[in-house]
Design an enzyme around this catalytic site. Structure first.
Site, PDB file in Angstrom:
ATOM      1  N   ALA A 180     -16.649  21.897 -89.206  1.00  0.00           N
ATOM      2  CA  ALA A 180     -17.241  22.392 -87.965  1.00  0.00           C
ATOM      3  C   ALA A 180     -18.525  21.612 -87.676  1.00  0.00           C
ATOM      4  O   ALA A 180     -19.017  20.866 -88.527  1.00  0.00           O
ATOM      5  CB  ALA A 180     -17.543  23.882 -88.091  1.00  0.00           C
ATOM      6  N   HIS A 181     -19.061  21.778 -86.460  1.00  0.00           N
ATOM      7  CA  HIS A 181     -20.332  21.119 -86.144  1.00  0.00           C
ATOM      8  C   HIS A 181     -21.446  21.661 -87.017  1.00  0.00           C
ATOM      9  O   HIS A 181     -22.243  20.905 -87.572  1.00  0.00           O
ATOM     10  CB  HIS A 181     -20.694  21.352 -84.670  1.00  0.00           C
ATOM     11  CG  HIS A 181     -19.924  20.493 -83.721  1.00  0.00           C
ATOM     12  ND1 HIS A 181     -20.085  19.129 -83.652  1.00  0.00           N
ATOM     13  CD2 HIS A 181     -18.993  20.806 -82.802  1.00  0.00           C
ATOM     14  CE1 HIS A 181     -19.286  18.626 -82.732  1.00  0.00           C
ATOM     15  NE2 HIS A 181     -18.601  19.622 -82.208  1.00  0.00           N
ATOM     16  N   GLY A 182     -21.535  22.993 -87.125  1.00  0.00           N
ATOM     17  CA  GLY A 182     -22.600  23.617 -87.882  1.00  0.00           C
ATOM     18  C   GLY A 182     -23.815  23.914 -87.019  1.00  0.00           C
ATOM     19  O   GLY A 182     -23.870  23.577 -85.833  1.00  0.00           O
ATOM     20  N   SER A 227     -17.308  13.673 -82.001  1.00  0.00           N
ATOM     21  CA  SER A 227     -17.641  14.108 -83.364  1.00  0.00           C
ATOM     22  C   SER A 227     -16.444  13.984 -84.289  1.00  0.00           C
ATOM     23  O   SER A 227     -16.586  13.654 -85.472  1.00  0.00           O
ATOM     24  CB  SER A 227     -18.121  15.563 -83.346  1.00  0.00           C
ATOM     25  OG  SER A 227     -19.361  15.682 -82.707  1.00  0.00           O
TER      26      SER A 227
END
Length: 273
Positions: free
Chosen positions: A146-148, A210
């Protein structure tokens, strides 16, 4: 009562991502015919990039104002944010501002972030694992990324989600790009478990830059390269969560529940009058 569903997410500036969201919009309109469907991008950076390219996408405030001008009275806001980060908190504050007449809607509700409803996350996880393409290395392990977020409450949500992954299947590891658990944590887990091959799967709404650059890119800084240097071979899956129709169905089930709660609250209010 005039209902609307507002889908709020960070957004996407890629043509492929726009096509994914267009397909999702079609699914929403099929399931919720007669309900106004609206979209809003919460990332100002994404909106600015689109504006420079000649495309205008509403921010949540504009989207809500437009709905009010249309005479919409009740709104279910489905937040496609993974955890309680900055953009989700801003959205929640905005919902409070638009709540209640005369300046706001008769009723407006917002969903919790996607990782913070455990039952929905478990359903999402099962859908995601069952939809992985053959030959991805998923037979040995799956690394979800995930991006976080750097916000403490969001980091807690990611760490809880990682524990849920381990409980459901020890071969499933969850990590994030910018926070904890991170790449070093994922590498350590792989080495402890003796994993040499895995599927690298984004836990992101859209498979944008991303995914294509940070995770699956050819450069030395990508996750594919970093894992390879540690002797871990991985096959990236270039699909976002919104590309999985079964996962979109999980989100739509939540929207249906929100609309049902709005209807029940309105009936109860009328009975008390």
């Amino acid at each position: 009562m005039k209902h609307a569903v507002l889908i709020a997410l960070a957004g996407t500036s890629s043509a492929e991502g726009a096509k994914t969201l267009s397909r999702m919009d079609g699914l929403l309109r099929d399931r919720f015919s007669g309900v106004r469907i609206a979209w809003a991008y919460t990332s100002s950076g994404v909106r600015r990039k689109l504006e420079k390219a000649g495309t205008c996408v509403s921010d949540p405030a504009v989207a809500m104002s437009d709905l009010m001008n249309e005479g919409i009275t009740h709104v279910a806001v489905k937040a496609l944010h993974m955890a309680t980060g900055k953009e989700y908190l801003e959205l929640r504050d905005l919902v409070n501002e638009f709540s209640g007449p005369p300046q706001g809607f008769e009723q407006i509700v917002v969903s919790q972030p996607l990782l913070e409803v455990t039952t929905d996350f478990e359903r999402t996880l099962r859908c995601l694992l069952s939809d992985l393409p053959a030959g991805t290395g998923a037979g040995e392990a799956v690394l979800l990324v995930a991006h976080g977020s750097l916000r403490p409450e969001a980091r807690t949500a990611y760490e809880t989600a990682a524990a849920i992954c381990r409980r459901l299947d020890r071969r499933v590891i969850l990590s994030t790009l910018i926070s904890s658990p991170g790449l070093k944590d994922a590498i350590r887990e792989c080495k402890v478990a003796g994993l040499k091959e895995l599927a690298l799967v984004p836990l992101m709404i859209i498979a944008g830059s991303s995914v294509k650059d940070d995770l699956a890119g050819d450069g030395p800084g990508s996750w594919v390269s970093a894992l390879g240097r540690e002797g871990i071979s991985c096959t990236p899956v270039i699909k976002g969560l919104a590309d999985h129709e079964a996962i979109v169905s999980v989100w739509m089930d939540d929207i249906e529940h929100m609309l049902g709660e709005i209807w029940k609250a309105n009936v109860k209010a009328n009975e008390l009058e």
